[in-house]
Design an enzyme around this catalytic site. Structure first.
Site, PDB file in Angstrom:
ATOM      1  N   ARG A 146      44.378 -40.472 -21.044  1.00 32.17           N
ATOM      2  CA  ARG A 146      44.554 -41.866 -21.461  1.00 32.17           C
ATOM      3  C   ARG A 146      45.937 -42.037 -22.072  1.00 32.17           C
ATOM      4  O   ARG A 146      46.543 -41.103 -22.546  1.00 32.17           O
ATOM      5  CB  ARG A 146      43.500 -42.244 -22.508  1.00 32.17           C
ATOM      6  CG  ARG A 146      42.117 -42.486 -21.959  1.00 32.17           C
ATOM      7  CD  ARG A 146      41.133 -42.804 -23.076  1.00 32.17           C
ATOM      8  NE  ARG A 146      41.425 -44.088 -23.688  1.00 32.17           N
ATOM      9  CZ  ARG A 146      41.508 -44.305 -25.009  1.00 32.17           C
ATOM     10  NH1 ARG A 146      41.341 -43.320 -25.854  1.00 32.17           N
ATOM     11  NH2 ARG A 146      41.772 -45.503 -25.479  1.00 32.17           N
TER      12      ARG A 146
ATOM     13  N   LYS B  86      39.210 -31.787 -29.737  1.00 31.36           N
ATOM     14  CA  LYS B  86      38.762 -32.442 -28.501  1.00 31.36           C
ATOM     15  C   LYS B  86      38.256 -31.402 -27.504  1.00 31.36           C
ATOM     16  O   LYS B  86      38.906 -30.396 -27.242  1.00 31.36           O
ATOM     17  CB  LYS B  86      39.955 -33.210 -27.919  1.00 31.36           C
ATOM     18  CG  LYS B  86      39.609 -34.046 -26.718  1.00 31.36           C
ATOM     19  CD  LYS B  86      40.571 -35.212 -26.635  1.00 31.36           C
ATOM     20  CE  LYS B  86      40.492 -35.903 -25.311  1.00 31.36           C
ATOM     21  NZ  LYS B  86      41.180 -37.192 -25.327  1.00 31.36           N
TER      22      LYS B  86
ATOM     23  N   ARG C 161      42.068 -43.078 -35.519  1.00 25.83           N
ATOM     24  CA  ARG C 161      42.232 -41.833 -36.294  1.00 25.83           C
ATOM     25  C   ARG C 161      41.518 -41.982 -37.614  1.00 25.83           C
ATOM     26  O   ARG C 161      41.383 -43.100 -38.118  1.00 25.83           O
ATOM     27  CB  ARG C 161      43.723 -41.588 -36.612  1.00 25.83           C
ATOM     28  CG  ARG C 161      44.488 -41.141 -35.417  1.00 25.83           C
ATOM     29  CD  ARG C 161      45.823 -40.543 -35.835  1.00 25.83           C
ATOM     30  NE  ARG C 161      46.805 -40.801 -34.803  1.00 25.83           N
ATOM     31  CZ  ARG C 161      48.101 -40.988 -34.998  1.00 25.83           C
ATOM     32  NH1 ARG C 161      48.584 -40.936 -36.235  1.00 25.83           N
ATOM     33  NH2 ARG C 161      48.910 -41.206 -34.011  1.00 25.83           N
TER      34      ARG C 161
HETATM   35  C1  BTN Z   1      41.763 -38.451 -22.085  1.00 29.06           C
HETATM   36  O1  BTN Z   1      42.960 -38.634 -22.285  1.00 29.06           O
HETATM   37  O2  BTN Z   1      40.990 -38.183 -23.009  1.00 29.06           O
HETATM   38  C2  BTN Z   1      41.190 -38.544 -20.682  1.00 29.06           C
HETATM   39  C3  BTN Z   1      41.339 -37.265 -19.942  1.00 29.06           C
HETATM   40  C4  BTN Z   1      40.751 -37.331 -18.546  1.00 29.06           C
HETATM   41  C5  BTN Z   1      41.059 -36.091 -17.737  1.00 29.06           C
HETATM   42  C6  BTN Z   1      40.323 -36.082 -16.435  1.00 29.06           C
HETATM   43  S1  BTN Z   1      40.402 -34.521 -15.617  1.00 29.06           S
HETATM   44  C7  BTN Z   1      39.707 -35.223 -14.198  1.00 29.06           C
HETATM   45  C8  BTN Z   1      40.347 -36.568 -14.013  1.00 29.06           C
HETATM   46  N1  BTN Z   1      41.603 -36.461 -13.310  1.00 29.06           N
HETATM   47  C9  BTN Z   1      42.635 -36.825 -14.054  1.00 29.06           C
HETATM   48  O3  BTN Z   1      43.824 -36.816 -13.678  1.00 29.06           O
HETATM   49  N2  BTN Z   1      42.215 -37.166 -15.271  1.00 29.06           N
HETATM   50  C10 BTN Z   1      40.778 -37.084 -15.385  1.00 29.06           C
END
Ligand code: BTN
Length: 334
Positions: free
Chosen positions: A131, A196, A329
């Protein structure tokens, strides 16, 4: 390169994967035995090992008189088990050795009119996205990189709270692994304590008010024990449980739970998940700072409303907040 559908099979890939399966236990295997099992010469084994190192970034230990081994045991995704489980759910599935981003691949498939739902999983991503423009660390065979492309018709209300429901699906699956202290952080981070363990990136294509395609991207840190590229506190399931986690079993459990929750969300909306979501919210009742670009809003987390927006108590006045660019946060948490 894709491992399935079968039409993408090429002999060298099969051989490389077979070799990896032999090495997956993290024990030593001699070049001779590996060659016998693969039906190739020791020199051919050596070539494949170099390829594994160069193409997949794997570290292969070589010790004279003992043979070759990976630094630790790995859990490879099992195509057959995934296909069987997804078939039961009516989903198509594609498994990739390496892909830029499973979300991008899912969006490409959806835009080309592939039958949906379609699940894309990969052993590794070279451009995993998080994100708010972040990258998502995606080393080979360590974690879950999972994207489900869905068609949603019937309007925007079917999207309300969707990403929060996905977070709840993930947490329910993680609870079956007996991880203590796991919970959610609005909108859809999955944490163990303050670290996380999983993230969710939902992306949309088409007309949100009419027919659209949604890609639900889920990244779970599964067996990763070290990674210097991650720029936030993190943990993994193996770090929490102490053992190698079967990634196929996890992806299957997640798919079943997700299919169930998505169906319920479609019928009943987010409101029927609201209480369960709040029970799992780690920061319920805590003093928080909500960041929106350069703006910071300070308040106390009260929970979520019927569409998944965050409810904050701002000096006795309740206000709700929603939007993909917001981040939360704990107050005084640097
Ligand atoms: C975040 O920032 O918390 C979201 C992370 C999401 C990662 C997943 S891995 C599978 C899918 N492909 C990506 O490029 N991103 C999501």
């Amino acid at each position: 390169m894709a491992i399935i559908p079968a039409r993408f099979h090429e002999k060298p890939v099969v051989c490389m994967r077979t070799l990896l399966k032999l090495l997956a236990d993290g024990e030593f295997h001699s070049g001779e035995v590996l060659g016998q099992r693969l039906g190739v010469s020791r020199a051919a084994v050596w070539k494949q090992l170099i390829q594994l190192q160069e193409e997949l970034g794997l570290d292969i230990h070589k010790v004279r008189g003992k043979g070759y081994r990976l630094p630790k045991a790995i859990s490879l995704l099992d195509v057959e088990r995934l296909q069987l489980a997804c078939g039961e759910l009516g989903w198509a599935v594609s498994l990739f050795d390496t892909v830029g981003s499973t979300n991008s691949e899912a969006m490409r498939l959806a835009s080309e009119g592939a039958p949906l739902p379609h699940l894309i999983v990969a052993e590794r991503q070279t451009a995993g996205r998080g994100r708010r423009g972040r990258t998502w660390a995606s080393p080979f065979s360590e974690n879950i990189y999972y994207s489900l492309a869905l068609r949603i018709d019937g309007g925007a209300q079917h999207l309300e709270g969707l990403s929060l429901v996905v977070g709840l699906s993930v947490i329910e699956v993680l609870k079956t692994l007996d991880i203590s202290g796991a919970g959610l952080k609005w909108p859809n981070d999955v944490l163990v304590g303050n670290r996380k363990v999983a993230g969710i990136l939902v992306e949309l294509m088409g007309d949100p008010a009419g027919v659209c395609q949604v890609v639900i991207g889920i990244g779970i840190n599964v067996n990763m024990l070290a990674n210097e590229t991650v720029d936030q506190p993190w943990t993994s399931l193996q770090a929490e449980t102490g053992g190698l986690v079967d990634r196929s079993a996890l992806a299957i459990a997640l798919s079943r739970r997700l299919a169930w929750d998505l169906q319920k969300h479609r019928k009943e909306g987010f409101s029927s998940f609201r209480q369960a979501w709040e029970r799992n919210h780690l920061w319920e009742g805590r003093e928080v700072s909500l960041f929106s670009g350069s703006q910071v809003i300070e308040g106390r987390a009260l929970g979520v409303d019927d569409v998944g927006a965050l409810r904050l108590d701002l000096d006795g006045r309740e206000q709700t907040f929603s939007g993909g660019e917001l981040s939360l946060r704990l107050r005084n948490d640097s």
